[in-house]
Scaffold this motif. Structure first.
Motif, PDB file in Angstrom:
ATOM      1  N   ARG A 210       1.009  -1.111  -0.193  1.00  0.00           N
ATOM      2  CA  ARG A 210       0.122   0.157  -0.124  1.00  0.00           C
ATOM      3  C   ARG A 210       1.115   1.119   0.227  1.00  0.00           C
ATOM      4  O   ARG A 210       0.438   2.224  -0.809  1.00  0.00           O
ATOM      5  N   GLU A 213       2.278   1.333  -3.282  1.00  0.00           N
ATOM      6  CA  GLU A 213       1.076   1.513  -4.539  1.00  0.00           C
ATOM      7  C   GLU A 213       0.670   3.725  -4.195  1.00  0.00           C
ATOM      8  O   GLU A 213       0.875   4.008  -5.066  1.00  0.00           O
ATOM      9  N   LYS A 216       3.795   5.285  -5.772  1.00  0.00           N
ATOM     10  CA  LYS A 216       2.776   5.630  -7.224  1.00  0.00           C
ATOM     11  C   LYS A 216       2.460   6.472  -7.543  1.00  0.00           C
ATOM     12  O   LYS A 216       2.005   7.598  -8.120  1.00  0.00           O
ATOM     13  N   THR A 320      -2.746   0.386 -11.328  1.00  0.00           N
ATOM     14  CA  THR A 320      -2.179  -0.263 -10.481  1.00  0.00           C
ATOM     15  C   THR A 320      -3.494  -0.544  -9.500  1.00  0.00           C
ATOM     16  O   THR A 320      -2.141  -1.401  -8.660  1.00  0.00           O
ATOM     17  N   MET A 321      -4.418   0.125  -9.031  1.00  0.00           N
ATOM     18  CA  MET A 321      -5.417  -0.415  -8.383  1.00  0.00           C
ATOM     19  C   MET A 321      -5.705  -1.697  -8.468  1.00  0.00           C
ATOM     20  O   MET A 321      -6.757  -2.104  -7.518  1.00  0.00           O
TER      21      MET A 321
END
Ligand SMILES: [Zn+2]
Ligand SMILES: [Zn+2]
Length: 357
Positions: A210, A213, A216, A320-321
């Motif tokens: 997480r 992410e 990102k 990307t999620m």
């Protein structure tokens, strides 16, 4: 008038009781004059869906009869009521899941998220979107910008919570925000804070996937609370000044206390996550002496349109999620994945009309 290719029957996925899900065939819903029939193309699994699946209730909302889960959804218009003017068959739409009464003082003042009579998808007794088709009022549907996929459009729901937090906290350009808890709402709050102009976005969580992410998606600093002391790190990053805004999205009492303590003079604490217990100790002299603002965040109002525009213009790669994809018949697997795979899954998607390709 049903279009030729709209079937009479459809599949739904029902939560009968905790851990008990079943696919069933029912009639496609009839629509009223101002309603739109939406063929549901993608549904994101939310923490609240998992909570209903696991516990059969979220706070005062109890699953008393079989319930269709899913409220983060988008689809394609399959039919329109006779008075619908803004949509036609074939349009791609994001579905705002909460439909308020439109008449009460909260609705009239624009705070319709506080409407006592709001009907919110997948909140008992209102059914959600694990369903091939749903009927929804025209006023709570939004055209999806061409550059966004159905999946990305479903993110507008958790993103809207982040937008609401930024609006309520009045996030200013050039500011520093700390966001605690990098579940999907926290992650989307990163994108929202960036869209509102925050230039330093500090995030914390205990799952590496997480935090990666979040970086990102636009976070500038990530703190792994398993390895680092949050207060010390925030102090270092802000050179002792503290942050302008602190969002707590995980409902963690310690994180809430840390969020408060991270604020500088005049800072704002936004409470997004709901803790298990009702009462949490907060440092009252600190709040008074530093003129701290505290705002509660309950869903969102008037964010859907701007949210879609912001998602369409973000430089973050939202794809990307999406870590997991399931057909409607596998809805139970989707719920199990979301429930148990916290260090491997970000957004679990369910496709009521079949997974893409
Ligand atoms: Zn949600
Ligand atoms: Zn109302």
């Amino acid at each position: 008038m049903m279009t030729n290719n709209t079937p009479e029957m459809m599949n739904i996925s029902l939560l009968n009781k905790p851990f008990d899900m079943e696919m069933k065939e029912v009639k496609v819903p009839q629509i009223g004059a101002t309603d739109v029939l939406v063929k549901v193309m993608a549904v994101g699994v939310c923490g609240s869906d998992v909570h209903y699946y696991e516990h059969g209730r979220v706070g005062e909302f109890v699953v008393e009869k079989p319930l269709i889960l899913g409220h983060e959804c988008s689809g394609i218009v399959a039919d329109v009521g006779s008075d619908v003017t803004n949509f036609k068959v074939g349009d791609r739409v994001a579905i705002e899941p909460g439909v308020p009464c439109g008449e009460c003082e909260y609705c009239k003042s624009g705070k319709y998220n506080l409407c006592p009579d709001v009907e919110f998808l997948a909140t008992p007794p209102i059914d959600g979107a694990f369903s091939q088709y749903i009927s929804h009022p025209e006023g709570f549907l939004f055209h999806i910008p061409d550059t966004l996929s159905y999946e990305e459009a479903t993110l507008n729901e958790p993103f809207s919570v982040g937008v609401q937090a930024c609006k309520r906290a009045n996030v200013q350009p050039g500011s520093t925000v700390v966001i605690m808890g990098m579940g999907p709402v926290g992650l989307m709050a990163v994108v929202a804070a960036k869209a509102f102009g925050a230039t330093k976005i500090i995030v914390s969580d205990l799952e590496k996937i997480r935090l990666d992410e979040a970086l990102k998606l636009g976070a500038t600093h990530a703190i792994n609370i398993k390895e680092e002391d949050v207060a010390t790190r925030i102090n270092e990053i802000t050179k002792g000044k503290g942050v302008n805004y602190a969002f707590e999205t995980a409902g963690n009492p310690i994180a809430l206390q840390n969020a408060l303590a991270a604020l500088n003079n005049g800072g704002t604490l936004a409470i997004v996550g709901l803790p298990q217990q009702e009462n949490i100790e907060l440092n009252i002299p600190f709040i008074a002496n530093h003129e701290i603002n505290i705002v509660g965040i309950f869903r969102y109002a008037n964010t859907y349109d701007m949210g879609l525009e912001m998602l369409a213009s973000t430089s973050a790669d939202l794809n990307t999620m999406f870590t997991d994809a399931y057909d409607l018949s596998e809805a139970k697997d989707a719920m199990e994945q979301a429930r148990t795979n916290k260090s491997g899954s970000l957004k679990v998607m369910v496709y009521p009309n079949g997974k893409p390709e």
